[in-house]
Design a protein around this motif. Structure first.
Motif, PDB file in Angstrom:
ATOM      1  N   MET A   1       0.817  -1.188   0.000  1.00 32.85           N
ATOM      2  CA  MET A   1       0.000   0.000   0.000  1.00 32.85           C
ATOM      3  C   MET A   1       0.866   1.259   0.000  1.00 32.85           C
ATOM      4  SD  MET A   1      -3.044   0.558  -0.340  1.00 32.85           S
ATOM      5  CE  MET A   1      -4.632   0.739   0.279  1.00 32.85           C
ATOM      6  N   SER A   2       1.956   1.219   0.764  1.00 34.11           N
ATOM      7  CA  SER A   2       2.827   2.395   0.802  1.00 34.11           C
ATOM      8  C   SER A   2       3.502   2.614  -0.548  1.00 34.11           C
ATOM      9  CB  SER A   2       3.866   2.267   1.910  1.00 34.11           C
ATOM     10  OG  SER A   2       4.768   1.222   1.629  1.00 34.11           O
ATOM     11  N   GLU A   3       3.761   1.537  -1.281  1.00 36.92           N
ATOM     12  CA  GLU A   3       4.353   1.675  -2.614  1.00 36.92           C
ATOM     13  C   GLU A   3       3.401   2.401  -3.553  1.00 36.92           C
ATOM     14  OE1 GLU A   3       7.455   0.974  -3.675  1.00 36.92           O
ATOM     15  OE2 GLU A   3       7.888   0.511  -1.587  1.00 36.92           O
ATOM     16  N   LEU A   4       2.125   2.069  -3.467  1.00 40.47           N
ATOM     17  CA  LEU A   4       1.121   2.734  -4.294  1.00 40.47           C
ATOM     18  C   LEU A   4       1.035   4.213  -3.924  1.00 40.47           C
ATOM     19  CD1 LEU A   4      -1.105   2.738  -6.397  1.00 40.47           C
ATOM     20  CD2 LEU A   4      -2.697   1.975  -4.614  1.00 40.47           C
ATOM     21  N   LYS A   5       1.048   4.494  -2.633  1.00 41.55           N
ATOM     22  CA  LYS A   5       0.985   5.880  -2.174  1.00 41.55           C
ATOM     23  C   LYS A   5       2.189   6.667  -2.693  1.00 41.55           C
ATOM     24  CE  LYS A   5       1.720   6.794   2.191  1.00 41.55           C
ATOM     25  NZ  LYS A   5       1.579   6.938   3.644  1.00 41.55           N
ATOM     26  N   ASN A   6       3.365   6.079  -2.618  1.00 44.66           N
ATOM     27  CA  ASN A   6       4.570   6.752  -3.114  1.00 44.66           C
ATOM     28  C   ASN A   6       4.510   6.959  -4.624  1.00 44.66           C
ATOM     29  OD1 ASN A   6       5.668   6.897  -0.554  1.00 44.66           O
ATOM     30  ND2 ASN A   6       6.818   4.981  -0.771  1.00 44.66           N
ATOM     31  N   ALA A   7       3.991   5.968  -5.341  1.00 44.36           N
ATOM     32  CA  ALA A   7       3.880   6.090  -6.795  1.00 44.36           C
ATOM     33  C   ALA A   7       2.881   7.176  -7.181  1.00 44.36           C
ATOM     34  CB  ALA A   7       3.474   4.749  -7.401  1.00 44.36           C
ATOM     35  N   LEU A   8       1.794   7.291  -6.435  1.00 50.25           N
ATOM     36  CA  LEU A   8       0.821   8.351  -6.694  1.00 50.25           C
ATOM     37  C   LEU A   8       1.439   9.720  -6.438  1.00 50.25           C
ATOM     38  CD1 LEU A   8      -2.400   6.796  -5.136  1.00 50.25           C
ATOM     39  CD2 LEU A   8      -2.104   7.485  -7.524  1.00 50.25           C
ATOM     40  N   ARG A   9       2.140   9.849  -5.339  1.00 45.01           N
ATOM     41  CA  ARG A   9       2.759  11.136  -4.994  1.00 45.01           C
ATOM     42  C   ARG A   9       3.813  11.551  -6.009  1.00 45.01           C
ATOM     43  NH1 ARG A   9       3.584  10.433   1.512  1.00 45.01           N
ATOM     44  NH2 ARG A   9       1.440  10.881   2.083  1.00 45.01           N
ATOM     45  N   SER A  10       4.565  10.595  -6.505  1.00 43.45           N
ATOM     46  CA  SER A  10       5.635  10.920  -7.446  1.00 43.45           C
ATOM     47  C   SER A  10       5.115  11.162  -8.855  1.00 43.45           C
ATOM     48  CB  SER A  10       6.670   9.799  -7.478  1.00 43.45           C
ATOM     49  OG  SER A  10       6.116   8.642  -8.084  1.00 43.45           O
ATOM     50  N   GLY A  11       3.877  10.769  -9.109  1.00 43.45           N
ATOM     51  CA  GLY A  11       3.316  10.937 -10.444  1.00 43.45           C
ATOM     52  C   GLY A  11       3.576   9.754 -11.353  1.00 43.45           C
ATOM     53  N   ASP A  12       4.176   8.703 -10.810  1.00 51.27           N
ATOM     54  CA  ASP A  12       4.425   7.507 -11.616  1.00 51.27           C
ATOM     55  C   ASP A  12       3.126   6.771 -11.938  1.00 51.27           C
ATOM     56  OD1 ASP A  12       7.125   8.024 -11.580  1.00 51.27           O
ATOM     57  OD2 ASP A  12       7.525   6.721  -9.867  1.00 51.27           O
ATOM     58  N   SER A  14      -1.188   7.374 -12.166  1.00 48.86           N
ATOM     59  CA  SER A  14      -2.249   8.379 -12.194  1.00 48.86           C
ATOM     60  C   SER A  14      -3.598   7.693 -12.010  1.00 48.86           C
ATOM     61  CB  SER A  14      -2.223   9.149 -13.512  1.00 48.86           C
ATOM     62  OG  SER A  14      -2.428   8.279 -14.601  1.00 48.86           O
ATOM     63  N   VAL A  15      -4.600   8.510 -11.670  1.00 49.52           N
ATOM     64  CA  VAL A  15      -5.952   7.992 -11.461  1.00 49.52           C
ATOM     65  C   VAL A  15      -6.880   8.753 -12.399  1.00 49.52           C
ATOM     66  CG1 VAL A  15      -7.835   7.708  -9.808  1.00 49.52           C
ATOM     67  CG2 VAL A  15      -5.456   7.453  -9.047  1.00 49.52           C
ATOM     68  N   ILE A  16      -7.531   8.031 -13.279  1.00 53.52           N
ATOM     69  CA  ILE A  16      -8.449   8.652 -14.235  1.00 53.52           C
ATOM     70  C   ILE A  16      -9.589   9.317 -13.469  1.00 53.52           C
ATOM     71  CG2 ILE A  16     -10.073   8.201 -16.122  1.00 53.52           C
ATOM     72  CD1 ILE A  16      -8.237   5.862 -16.938  1.00 53.52           C
ATOM     73  N   GLY A  17      -9.861  10.575 -13.812  1.00 51.44           N
ATOM     74  CA  GLY A  17     -10.945  11.316 -13.170  1.00 51.44           C
ATOM     75  C   GLY A  17     -10.521  12.038 -11.901  1.00 51.44           C
ATOM     76  N   SER A  18      -9.318  11.814 -11.434  1.00 55.43           N
ATOM     77  CA  SER A  18      -8.840  12.461 -10.211  1.00 55.43           C
ATOM     78  C   SER A  18      -8.222  13.811 -10.541  1.00 55.43           C
ATOM     79  CB  SER A  18      -7.793  11.575  -9.531  1.00 55.43           C
ATOM     80  OG  SER A  18      -7.150  12.279  -8.493  1.00 55.43           O
ATOM     81  N   ARG A  19      -8.498  14.810  -9.712  1.00 58.55           N
ATOM     82  CA  ARG A  19      -7.837  16.103  -9.900  1.00 58.55           C
ATOM     83  C   ARG A  19      -6.454  16.086  -9.267  1.00 58.55           C
ATOM     84  NH1 ARG A  19     -12.670  19.632  -8.010  1.00 58.55           N
ATOM     85  NH2 ARG A  19     -11.278  19.831  -6.251  1.00 58.55           N
ATOM     86  N   GLN A  20      -6.329  15.387  -8.169  1.00 59.93           N
ATOM     87  CA  GLN A  20      -5.061  15.371  -7.445  1.00 59.93           C
ATOM     88  C   GLN A  20      -4.035  14.439  -8.090  1.00 59.93           C
ATOM     89  OE1 GLN A  20      -5.416  14.351  -3.320  1.00 59.93           O
ATOM     90  NE2 GLN A  20      -3.287  14.810  -2.872  1.00 59.93           N
TER      91      GLN A  20
END
Length: 113
Positions: A1-12, A14-20
């Motif tokens: 889970m922390s790997e996913l969080k880090n990947a989201l933060r780094s921009g590696d 993305s989430v379709i429909g997400s503004r953040q």
């Protein structure tokens, strides 16, 4: 889970429909629009968009600064600099560390050791 969080933060990731966490490319101007604006010189940037023009301007500013430095050196007006046939001598900077900082540094070292 922390790997996913880090990947989201780094921009590696993305989430379709997400503004953040949207894809980085969505922040960019479409290539066709950029090309049109660039061709028509309508990018609205505060800097030169041509690398050649930008570098020419920077080299000119550098040349002016070097010429001014040479003029001051020839007149003996460079602060803290002595230039003669023996070479260049620059006055060393004074220690700008306040005495209080030296005391604190010693206290930190005493805590570590």
């Amino acid at each position: 889970m922390s790997e996913l969080k880090n990947a989201l933060r780094s921009g590696d990731v993305s989430v379709i429909g997400s503004r953040q966490f949207k894809d980085f490319d969505e922040y960019l101007m479409p290539r066709a629009t950029f090309d049109t604006h660039h061709r028509e010189n309508r990018l609205g940037l505060a800097v030169e968009t041509s690398a050649t023009s930008y570098l020419d301007e920077r080299f000119e500013r550098l040349r002016e600064a070097l010429d001014e430095t040479a003029r001051l050196a020839a007149a003996g007006e460079l602060p803290d600099v002595e230039l003669n046939d023996k070479g260049l001598k620059i006055t060393p900077l004074d220690d700008a560390t306040p005495a209080e900082a030296d005391v604190l540094t010693q206290q930190v070292y005493d805590l570590i050791i």
